[in-house]
Design an enzyme around this catalytic site. Structure first.
Site, PDB file in Angstrom:
ATOM      1  N   ARG A  40      -6.864  11.634  -1.271  1.00  0.00           N
ATOM      2  CA  ARG A  40      -7.442  10.315  -0.998  1.00  0.00           C
ATOM      3  C   ARG A  40      -8.232   9.872  -2.222  1.00  0.00           C
ATOM      4  NH1 ARG A  40     -12.451   9.821   0.941  1.00  0.00           N
ATOM      5  NH2 ARG A  40     -12.437  11.752   2.157  1.00  0.00           N
ATOM      6  N   HIS A  77     -13.651   7.557   2.046  1.00  0.00           N
ATOM      7  CA  HIS A  77     -13.096   7.638   3.407  1.00  0.00           C
ATOM      8  C   HIS A  77     -12.931   6.246   3.999  1.00  0.00           C
ATOM      9  CE1 HIS A  77     -12.370   9.155   7.428  1.00  0.00           C
ATOM     10  NE2 HIS A  77     -13.366   8.421   7.876  1.00  0.00           N
ATOM     11  N   TYR A 112     -19.909  14.158  -2.349  1.00  0.00           N
ATOM     12  CA  TYR A 112     -19.257  15.429  -2.021  1.00  0.00           C
ATOM     13  C   TYR A 112     -18.085  15.785  -2.932  1.00  0.00           C
ATOM     14  CZ  TYR A 112     -16.270  12.173   0.646  1.00  0.00           C
ATOM     15  OH  TYR A 112     -15.462  11.122   1.027  1.00  0.00           O
TER      16      TYR A 112
END
Length: 371
Positions: free
Chosen positions: A268, A272, A281
């Site tokens: 990805r 998100h 992260y």
């Protein structure tokens, strides 16, 4: 004294597995076509169709993301970087088959032929489903994790009982494999030998949780063996490989072979959703490494090397994608006309007494406001 026979800790013959696990195990490395000798045998027409759909899909993602920033969408889970999985899933199905998408799979629905605006109705907050699932053979975009998987199994099993030549393809993320619905769906599918294919898009993170904190399995594809179905591991950025693996799995299901679990290893590229800060992260270096494995660039390199793609064709694909984006922009900038009474229209075929009471109450409130 008579000596008893020594205890031997060996179970009786009934313990033996019903299925030889060896044919079910995935390959040690993700299956690839692009950049290998197998690419020479790929159908040129398929390669070009995949390329045009990938270019269109990338532009769709960037345009939908921009609409979110403009306030035209409440949220948009981008599939930038995962377009090969989305497009291949749509193209591997026949018209009569069903696609069961998750919330991130708007592009798969659009690649299957769904109106781009209708595909965004849920994320805009207009309708729960802005299209007729039966007409398009696309189930509603599923926001709860993995709940679409048992639905896919149920439809596929019912179709087989009716004698319909239908396969269901269900998409889920790596995070969804930690849900109970994932287990239940795979277990029922294997026991019933339902004609369904599960595609796990392993994009590295369940929001901010890396795969290593979800499972200790060698791969998600290995989970298939525990249910008694084949597991396939494929390079999710290799559109040709994903299409081949999914087409084989769909054919296997249609011929009565039962379900297959496919894990597509992808990434990805975006956060998100627009509500997520991915820099908290993962680092920029990791993202840049994956940019070097971009699904569009991989396919473009193959097509150019075979003399199937020139500057004019590249520009034509980009122009078509831009036309789609312009149309999407124009139509999404028009305020929709929504009837609050539609809340009660598609709940049941015949309204219950409670719904009729609630509808009458809302109608009275609306009439009072109008006066």
């Amino acid at each position: 004294m008579e000596q008893r026979e020594a205890y031997r800790p060996t179970p009786p013959p009934a313990w033996k597995p019903r299925t030889d696990p060896a044919p079910l195990l995935p390959d040690a490395e993700p299956y690839r076509v692009l950049g290998t000798a197998a690419a020479a045998g790929a159908d040129p027409a398929l390669l070009l169709e995949l390329y045009e759909q990938l270019v269109r899909g990338r532009r769709y993602n960037t345009q939908a993301t921009a609409l979110t920033r403009q306030g035209r969408l409440a949220v948009y889970p981008s599939s930038t970087g995962q377009e090969a999985c989305e497009v291949a899933a749509a193209l591997a199905l026949e018209e009569r088959d069903w696609l069961f998408p998750s919330y991130r799979d708007t592009l798969a629905a659009v690649a299957r032929g769904l109106d781009p605006v209708q595909a965004l109705s849920l994320l805009r907050g207009d309708w729960h489903t802005g299209y007729d699932p039966a007409e398009h053979r696309v189930a509603p975009l599923c926001t709860p994790l993995a709940t679409q998987l048992p639905h896919a199994v149920g439809l596929a099993h019912a179709a087989r009982l009716k004698g319909d030549d239908v396969v269901a393809l269900a998409l889920v993320g790596d995070g969804g494999t930690s849900e109970g619905d994932f287990h239940e769906a795979l277990n029922f599918a294997a026991v019933w030998k339902a004609p369904v294919v599960f595609l796990v898009q392993n994009n590295g993170f369940a929001i901010s949780v890396p795969l290593a904190k979800q499972t200790a399995a060698p791969s998600l594809a290995h989970k298939a063996v525990g249910y008694g179905m084949p597991g396939r591991l494929v390079d999710g950025n290799d559109a040709v490989a994903v299409h081949e693996v999914l087409s084989d799995a769909v054919r296997h299901a249609r011929e009565g072979g039962g379900p297959t679990l496919v894990e597509a290893v992808t990434y990805r590229m975006e956060a998100h959703t627009n509500a997520d800060d991915a820099t908290r992260y993962r680092g920029d270096a990791e993202v840049e490494t994956w940019r070097g494995h971009d699904p569009i660039a991989l396919l473009e390199r193959e097509l150019t090397g075979r003399g199937l793609l020139d500057d004019d064709r590249v520009q034509a694909a980009r122009d078509a994608a831009e036309d789609m984006a312009a149309d999407l922009r124009e139509r999404m900038n028009q305020d929709p006309v929504l009837d609050p009474m539609d809340l009660f229209t598609h709940v049941y075929a015949e309204q219950t007494a409670q719904l009729r009471e609630q509808a009458a109450q809302l109608r009275a409130e609306l009439d009072a406001e109008a006066e």
